[in-house]
Design a protein around this motif. Structure first.
Motif, PDB file in Angstrom:
ATOM      1  N   UNK A 188      13.637  10.150  42.569  1.00 42.92           N
ATOM      2  CA  UNK A 188      13.836  11.514  42.118  1.00 42.92           C
ATOM      3  C   UNK A 188      12.510  12.173  41.850  1.00 42.92           C
ATOM      4  N   UNK A 189      12.534  13.319  41.172  1.00 46.57           N
ATOM      5  CA  UNK A 189      11.306  14.064  40.918  1.00 46.57           C
ATOM      6  C   UNK A 189      11.153  14.349  39.442  1.00 46.57           C
ATOM      7  N   UNK A 190       9.907  14.513  39.008  1.00 39.35           N
ATOM      8  CA  UNK A 190       9.627  14.984  37.659  1.00 39.35           C
ATOM      9  C   UNK A 190       9.668  13.915  36.590  1.00 39.35           C
ATOM     10  N   UNK A 191       9.771  12.638  36.968  1.00 31.12           N
ATOM     11  CA  UNK A 191       9.901  11.589  35.972  1.00 31.12           C
ATOM     12  C   UNK A 191       8.573  11.306  35.268  1.00 31.12           C
ATOM     13  N   UNK A 192       8.605  11.232  33.939  1.00 31.17           N
ATOM     14  CA  UNK A 192       7.440  10.834  33.171  1.00 31.17           C
ATOM     15  C   UNK A 192       7.618   9.374  32.784  1.00 31.17           C
ATOM     16  N   UNK A 193       6.703   8.507  33.223  1.00 37.22           N
ATOM     17  CA  UNK A 193       6.844   7.069  33.033  1.00 37.22           C
ATOM     18  C   UNK A 193       5.693   6.505  32.211  1.00 37.22           C
ATOM     19  N   UNK A 194       5.895   5.320  31.603  1.00 35.49           N
ATOM     20  CA  UNK A 194       4.771   4.632  31.017  1.00 35.49           C
ATOM     21  C   UNK A 194       3.715   4.386  32.094  1.00 35.49           C
ATOM     22  N   UNK A 195       2.442   4.292  31.692  1.00 32.09           N
ATOM     23  CA  UNK A 195       1.374   4.138  32.673  1.00 32.09           C
ATOM     24  C   UNK A 195       1.596   2.927  33.559  1.00 32.09           C
ATOM     25  N   UNK A 196       2.114   1.839  32.980  1.00 31.05           N
ATOM     26  CA  UNK A 196       2.304   0.621  33.742  1.00 31.05           C
ATOM     27  C   UNK A 196       3.412   0.737  34.757  1.00 31.05           C
ATOM     28  N   UNK A 197       4.289   1.731  34.635  1.00 33.81           N
ATOM     29  CA  UNK A 197       5.425   1.848  35.534  1.00 33.81           C
ATOM     30  C   UNK A 197       5.201   2.892  36.618  1.00 33.81           C
ATOM     31  N   UNK A 198       4.069   3.614  36.561  1.00 33.86           N
ATOM     32  CA  UNK A 198       3.831   4.663  37.533  1.00 33.86           C
ATOM     33  C   UNK A 198       3.411   4.077  38.874  1.00 33.86           C
ATOM     34  N   UNK A 234       3.294  -7.056  28.022  1.00 36.37           N
ATOM     35  CA  UNK A 234       4.326  -6.039  27.839  1.00 36.37           C
ATOM     36  C   UNK A 234       4.109  -4.863  28.783  1.00 36.37           C
ATOM     37  N   UNK A 235       2.843  -4.497  28.998  1.00 33.25           N
ATOM     38  CA  UNK A 235       2.532  -3.356  29.848  1.00 33.25           C
ATOM     39  C   UNK A 235       2.960  -3.582  31.295  1.00 33.25           C
ATOM     40  N   UNK A 236       2.988  -4.819  31.737  1.00 31.89           N
ATOM     41  CA  UNK A 236       3.450  -5.106  33.107  1.00 31.89           C
ATOM     42  C   UNK A 236       4.861  -4.588  33.342  1.00 31.89           C
ATOM     43  N   UNK A 237       5.639  -4.512  32.261  1.00 33.51           N
ATOM     44  CA  UNK A 237       7.054  -4.143  32.376  1.00 33.51           C
ATOM     45  C   UNK A 237       7.361  -2.843  31.648  1.00 33.51           C
ATOM     46  N   UNK A 238       6.335  -2.072  31.305  1.00 32.02           N
ATOM     47  CA  UNK A 238       6.549  -0.768  30.680  1.00 32.02           C
ATOM     48  C   UNK A 238       7.056  -0.822  29.262  1.00 32.02           C
ATOM     49  N   UNK A 239       6.795  -1.921  28.547  1.00 33.11           N
ATOM     50  CA  UNK A 239       7.390  -2.122  27.224  1.00 33.11           C
ATOM     51  C   UNK A 239       6.369  -2.058  26.093  1.00 33.11           C
ATOM     52  N   UNK A 240       5.263  -1.339  26.307  1.00 31.35           N
ATOM     53  CA  UNK A 240       4.268  -1.206  25.248  1.00 31.35           C
ATOM     54  C   UNK A 240       4.860  -0.631  23.969  1.00 31.35           C
ATOM     55  N   UNK A 241       5.871   0.220  24.110  1.00 32.59           N
ATOM     56  CA  UNK A 241       6.525   0.848  22.954  1.00 32.59           C
ATOM     57  C   UNK A 241       7.139  -0.194  22.015  1.00 32.59           C
ATOM     58  N   UNK A 242       7.427  -1.382  22.534  1.00 37.74           N
ATOM     59  CA  UNK A 242       8.104  -2.407  21.745  1.00 37.74           C
ATOM     60  C   UNK A 242       7.141  -3.412  21.111  1.00 37.74           C
ATOM     61  N   UNK A 243       5.847  -3.180  21.235  1.00 34.96           N
ATOM     62  CA  UNK A 243       4.866  -4.126  20.712  1.00 34.96           C
ATOM     63  C   UNK A 243       4.907  -4.205  19.192  1.00 34.96           C
ATOM     64  N   UNK A 244       4.688  -5.402  18.667  1.00 35.70           N
ATOM     65  CA  UNK A 244       4.551  -5.625  17.225  1.00 35.70           C
ATOM     66  C   UNK A 244       3.075  -5.712  16.855  1.00 35.70           C
ATOM     67  N   UNK A 245       2.750  -5.328  15.625  1.00 34.29           N
ATOM     68  CA  UNK A 245       1.380  -5.456  15.138  1.00 34.29           C
ATOM     69  C   UNK A 245       1.051  -6.899  14.801  1.00 34.29           C
ATOM     70  N   UNK A 246       2.059  -7.677  14.392  1.00 36.10           N
ATOM     71  CA  UNK A 246       1.855  -9.095  14.100  1.00 36.10           C
ATOM     72  C   UNK A 246       3.194  -9.814  14.125  1.00 36.10           C
ATOM     73  N   UNK A 247       3.131 -11.102  14.417  1.00 37.30           N
ATOM     74  CA  UNK A 247       4.326 -11.939  14.413  1.00 37.30           C
ATOM     75  C   UNK A 247       4.569 -12.480  13.009  1.00 37.30           C
ATOM     76  N   UNK A 248       5.841 -12.620  12.657  1.00 42.23           N
ATOM     77  CA  UNK A 248       6.224 -13.162  11.363  1.00 42.23           C
ATOM     78  C   UNK A 248       7.205 -14.308  11.553  1.00 42.23           C
ATOM     79  N   UNK A 249       7.160 -15.246  10.620  1.00 38.30           N
ATOM     80  CA  UNK A 249       8.103 -16.355  10.610  1.00 38.30           C
ATOM     81  C   UNK A 249       9.279 -16.017   9.697  1.00 38.30           C
TER      82      UNK A 249
END
Length: 311
Positions: free
Chosen positions: A16-26, A288-303
């Motif tokens: 389609x046209x006009x899609x705005x994608x994460x940089x990794x998905x363009x 994560x960027x390979x799959x366009x999922x930077x938005x889901x990144x955590x600042x740190x892992x917790x147990x």
């Protein structure tokens, strides 16, 4: 043959046209080939290795055996050979295995089967978009590695700019899965909108993703809501929808996704340490960027952080 044709259709999609994608998905759809030349690899992390209990026995010596449900790209899917499991969760599993100085063995499982398989020792861990809940914490330990998000997506030509809170969705018609957590959240959003003197949210309930997307694309719905990662994949593939907002899958609480291990096995601390090492050196975000999922990144892992309560 049918499976192969379906996988190929995921790669090609509709343009389609006009899609705005994460940089990794363009520029191109995600790589679902079995070779995965772009997969990020890591060096062994001595701090993480030191946290592996001396008495811990891996399912296979020298190997991290990880269960994954290959049913939802870009998180996990069969590659175009219909055998190899690829996606964001397999990539992360590889990074963790590398950090622990181990070989990775992926075990494809049905989603419903992972709890019993993990409890019975068939694999060392589950890395398959498993959310942390208080009920699951009774039987399993968790090392968080991604935010659990739902996504608001609209047509590429929509005038809706953002949806972040109930007032932004007031008066909209939203396509959503019936009986899902998303429906529960949107019912409450609609109640809050009406309490604030705004129009209610109209929900169109569908069991099938294809029906939800058809409602959006045909103009019968203003937006669609479902797990964020799934819609990132659709947006990159078809280029006719775009993201206008996200919300925690456990709204109003946070809902993180975690590596699951057997309760008390002792492996959880090593996995948390490995994840935090990957966050610190940047390889976590690269994966994560390979799959366009930077938005889901955590600042740190917790147990074993606070999990979602029993509803």
């Amino acid at each position: 043959m049918r499976v192969r044709r379906w996988l190929l259709s995921l790669l090609v999609g509709a343009v389609g046209a006009g899609q705005v994608l994460p940089a990794s998905a363009q520029g191109a759809p995600f790589d679902l080939g079995p070779e995965q030349p772009g997969r990020i690899r890591a060096e062994a992390d001595p701090a993480a290795i030191a946290r592996i209990p001396k008495g811990y026995r891996f399912v296979a010596p020298g190997t991290l055996t990880v269960a994954i449900h290959p049913g939802s790209p870009p998180l996990g899917s069969y590659a175009t050979d219909a055998r190899t499991v690829v996606g964001a969760d397999p990539d992360f599993a590889q990074l963790v295995a590398d950090s622990l100085g181990l070989t990775l063995a992926l075990v494809p499982v049905a989603w419903a089967d992972w709890p019993l398989g993990l409890a019975s020792g068939r694999y060392d861990a589950v890395i398959s978009n498993v959310g942390v809940t208080e009920q699951r914490k009774e039987k399993f330990d968790f090392s968080t590695y991604r935010q659990g998000l739902h996504g608001f997506f609209v047509r590429a030509d929509s005038k809706n700019g953002h949806i972040r809170e109930p007032k932004d969705a007031a008066g909209l018609t939203i396509s959503v899965g019936g009986g899902t957590n998303q429906e529960r959240i949107l019912v409450e959003w609609s109640r809050q909108a009406v309490a604030a003197g705004l129009k209610p949210i109209t929900l169109q309930l569908f069991d099938d993703e294809a029906e939800r997307l058809l409602a959006l694309r045909s103009g019968r719905a203003d937006a669609v809501v479902q797990p964020h990662a799934q819609l990132v994949f659709v947006a990159a593939r078809d280029r006719d929808i775009r993201r206008v907002g996200t919300l925690s899958a456990g709204w109003p609480l946070n809902s993180d996704v975690a590596i699951a291990t057997r309760k008390g096995s002792g492996l959880v601390d090593a996995l948390t340490q490995a994840t935090n090492g990957l966050i610190a050196n940047g390889q976590y975000r690269q994966a994560l960027a390979r799959w366009g999922l930077e938005e889901e990144a955590l600042a740190r892992s917790e147990t074993n952080p606070p999990g979602l309560p029993k509803y």
